[in-house]
Design an enzyme around this catalytic site. Structure first.
Site, PDB file in Angstrom:
ATOM      1  N   PHE A   1     -14.412  -2.888   1.129  1.00  0.00           N
ATOM      2  CA  PHE A   1     -15.442  -1.867   0.869  1.00  0.00           C
ATOM      3  C   PHE A   1     -15.113  -1.316  -0.557  1.00  0.00           C
ATOM      4  CE2 PHE A   1     -13.890  -1.550   5.363  1.00  0.00           C
ATOM      5  CZ  PHE A   1     -14.772  -2.542   5.904  1.00  0.00           C
TER       6      PHE A   1
ATOM      7  N   ASP B   1      -7.748  -7.269  12.850  1.00  0.00           N
ATOM      8  CA  ASP B   1      -9.080  -6.897  12.784  1.00  0.00           C
ATOM      9  C   ASP B   1     -10.220  -8.009  12.277  1.00  0.00           C
ATOM     10  OD1 ASP B   1      -8.675  -4.114  13.102  1.00  0.00           O
ATOM     11  OD2 ASP B   1      -8.467  -3.685  10.863  1.00  0.00           O
TER      12      ASP B   1
ATOM     13  N   HIS C   1      -5.637  -3.799   2.384  1.00  0.00           N
ATOM     14  CA  HIS C   1      -5.850  -4.649   3.481  1.00  0.00           C
ATOM     15  C   HIS C   1      -6.391  -5.947   2.900  1.00  0.00           C
ATOM     16  CE1 HIS C   1      -4.553  -1.048   5.449  1.00  0.00           C
ATOM     17  NE2 HIS C   1      -4.791  -1.671   6.901  1.00  0.00           N
TER      18      HIS C   1
ATOM     19  N   ARG D   1       0.758  -1.169  -0.168  1.00  0.00           N
ATOM     20  CA  ARG D   1      -0.206  -0.151   0.190  1.00  0.00           C
ATOM     21  C   ARG D   1       0.973   0.976  -0.101  1.00  0.00           C
ATOM     22  NH1 ARG D   1      -1.435   0.688   6.176  1.00  0.00           N
ATOM     23  NH2 ARG D   1       0.115  -0.865   6.969  1.00  0.00           N
TER      24      ARG D   1
ATOM     25  N   GLU E   1     -18.494   4.604   0.325  1.00  0.00           N
ATOM     26  CA  GLU E   1     -17.777   3.839  -0.736  1.00  0.00           C
ATOM     27  C   GLU E   1     -18.709   4.023  -2.160  1.00  0.00           C
ATOM     28  OE1 GLU E   1     -18.406   2.475   2.210  1.00  0.00           O
ATOM     29  OE2 GLU E   1     -16.159   2.591   3.076  1.00  0.00           O
TER      30      GLU E   1
ATOM     31  N   ARG F   1      -1.462  -4.886   3.625  1.00  0.00           N
ATOM     32  CA  ARG F   1      -1.211  -4.098   4.698  1.00  0.00           C
ATOM     33  C   ARG F   1      -0.080  -4.606   5.227  1.00  0.00           C
ATOM     34  NH1 ARG F   1      -2.260  -5.642  10.539  1.00  0.00           N
ATOM     35  NH2 ARG F   1      -1.753  -3.781  11.757  1.00  0.00           N
TER      36      ARG F   1
END
Lengths: 281, 314
Positions: free
Chosen positions: B83, B117, B109, B10, B58, B167
């Protein structure tokens, strides 16, 4: 050259006729909302927007996004009268290989600025176009027409927030408030009122008009140009099925085409009206 | 061997966007309240006038991107893969893919390596979702240098592109002096004909370590890095199937709809061979440190080596 209101009335009646012809030949489609929004489309393309049918992709043109994409039959008729393509194309609406798809397709239809039809998405694309104009320091304006039932989509309000947050004063959002959606009245099904207060709360300047009055449409669009720093919403009260007696305010005419008998009656009514209006020009 | 750079892809993506933006004035970057995480914040800092935070919305972000592209800009819309591709799937389908607009969608991610998460944020379906859309290019770069070049290629390509970002900070293995990114072309990282290992994304380096370790056991595995999952490099897969007879796919994604299926779609019609699939077997993930999860799901060197050994020895 701006058209007189008398001339616009003729064009709008022809747009309604085009929508009836198109959906009849398609044996499907959405006449009700096409008829309610016909005056708005007519005013926009003939007296408001800077567009050039010879150069549909002209970079500095004003843009139009039909967020309630299913009402394209009357939009197609307006685009045909404006010169983007031949009126005869209406007869192959929704046919295999046709230029005119069941919902707007920017890749196949000259003059269509954005593909649409999935409700809620057109207003977001209109926001993107208005933002592009700001980023490029261009003065073109972006217009979109939503259905009142469409305002039940969450994305409409995401987009409304975005438009206000980004001060998109080059964006004009019409809501064609014909009060009906597939399963019943908008108030029975979704309950969107008070729509004016909602758009105001989301940061819009709002006017409420009669969506069949060219005088009202013109005044609203002129006012929109004076508002700086915020987007503009025009809540246009309309009659679903406007112009064809047996379709007016009938929920059943949301998404079906005329049969042979109905077609004859509708065409007769509209041709008589066109003749009457032409006499007034 | 060039110096190893340890970065999450990223971050490489954010750096590459900035580099491109120096000369390409049409690039506009959108994010949905995750700029600090997707690293579009790097672009935001450098080019604030060409960055818009769309808030946690989004669907609208994707629609705005479509409108920007229809008006001639090159929008990049970023969020977590869950998302940007999941929440906004239908907006991508109808407002971007159908009119074939020049939008770059970034999904950060992605995969099990999102870690703590947990399942709600560990997107294991993004490649499947994007791959089914006509005209969508799907990129899954494997290290810092590849991500830098893939991002540049995505911007230069005229059409919709999905690019998957990770990530987790991972070691680079490509040599920046010789590395060349070609859209739609796989890269053979190691020659061999006992079996061909076809990997994509973060797990390519794990597969590479496994293949190198197995040399001492006399196993010569071919290793192919597929950074472009769509359009996939049919030639490199058919050649591998013919010469190696057996394939192993490795991906940090559900084995349904991702690299494994993309490879099998080629082999089943062109050169049917046995394909052993390493990936996530139609299930959700759970919370935990990234490397522990990768280990648990069999996506690290040890398990990949074990599978290669088993396939080669029959």
């Amino acid at each position: 050259m701006a058209k007189s209101f008398a001339e616009l009335k003729v064009l709008a009646a022809k747009a309604r006729l085009g929508a009836i012809i198109g959906t009849y030949h398609a044996k499907s489609g959405h006449p009700g909302g096409s008829l309610s929004a016909a005056d708005i489309f007519t005013y926009l393309y003939f007296n408001e927007m800077k567009v050039d049918p010879e150069k549909p992709d002209w970079a500095d043109r004003d843009r139009f996004v039909l967020s309630k994409g299913h009402c394209c039959p009357s939009l197609y008729a307006v685009l045909a009268m404006k010169g983007f393509f031949d009126w005869k194309e209406l007869e192959s609406l929704r046919h295999v290989g046709a230029m005119l798809q069941g919902h707007p397709d920017m890749k196949s239809t000259p003059g269509v600025d954005m593909s649409s039809g999935s409700l809620g998405q057109g207003i977001s694309a209109a926001c993107g176009m208005a933002l592009a104009a700001k980023l490029d320091n261009k003065d073109y304006r972006v217009y979109t027409v939503l259905g009142d039932g469409e305002c039940e989509e969450g994305e409409v309000w995401e987009a409304a927030m975005f438009a206000a947050h980004n001060n998109l004063d080059n964006l004009v959002v019409f809501v064609d408030q014909n009060g009906l959606q597939i399963d019943g009245t908008v108030e029975e099904v979704g309950g969107i009122e008070p729509l004016d207060k909602k758009f105001e709360a989301f940061g819009f300047e709002v006017v409420k008009i009669d969506g069949h009055s060219f005088d009202n449409i013109e005044a609203a669009l002129n006012k929109a140009k004076t508002v700086k720093g915020k987007p503009f919403a025009i809540l246009a009260k309309t009659v679903k099925g406007k112009g064809v007696s047996f379709m007016e305010n009938q929920v059943g005419w949301h998404g079906k085409a005329c049969n042979d008998e109905e077609f004859k009656v509708a065409v007769k009514e509209l041709e008589d009206e066109i003749a009457r209006l032409e006499a007034e020009v | 061997m060039a110096q190893v750079v340890c970065k999450p892809t990223r971050e490489s993506f954010g750096i590459a966007l900035c580099e491109m933006a120096k000369t390409n004035k049409d690039i506009v970057v959108l994010d949905a309240d995750l700029a600090a995480a997707t690293k579009t914040s790097i672009f935001q800092k450098e080019y604030p006038e060409r960055f818009r935070n769309c808030g946690i919305a989004e669907g609208n972000m994707i629609g705005v991107a479509a409108g920007l592209a229809a008006a001639g800009k090159i929008p990049v819309a970023a969020s977590f893969a869950m998302f940007s591709t999941g929440r906004a799937y239908e907006q991508i389908r109808n407002s971007i893919a159908y009119p074939c607009l020049n939008v770059k969608i970034a999904g950060s991610h992605a995969g099990i390596s999102t870690g703590e998460d947990g399942a709600t944020h560990q997107c294991l379906e993004d490649i499947a979702l994007m791959r089914t859309l006509p005209g969508m290019v799907v990129l899954n770069p494997a290290d810092h240098f590849e991500m830098m070049e893939a991002t540049k290629a995505a911007i230069d390509y005229d059409g919709p592109v999905y690019i998957r970002l990770g990530r987790l900070a991972i070691d680079s293995f490509n040599d920046p002096d010789s590395y060349k990114f070609e859209l739609g072309k796989g890269i053979t990282l190691h020659e061999g004909d006992d079996v061909a290992v076809i990997a994509s994304g973060l797990v390519v380096n794990e597969a590479r370590k496994a293949v190198l370790a197995l040399e001492s056991e006399g196993i010569n595995a071919r290793l192919i890095n597929i950074h472009t999952i769509k359009p996939i490099d049919r030639d490199i897969i058919i050649k591998a199937a013919k010469e190696c007879k057996q394939l192993i796919t490795v991906e940090e994604h559900n084995v349904i709809g991702g690299l494994a299926d993309a490879v099998c779609e080629v082999t089943s019609s062109e050169c049917p061979v046995k394909v052993t699939r390493i990936g996530v077997y139609d299930r959700f993930g759970y919370s935990g440190p990234a490397w522990e999860l990768l280990e648990k799901f069999g996506l690290t060197e040890t398990h990949i080596a074990k599978v290669i050994r088993e396939v080669v020895k029959g």
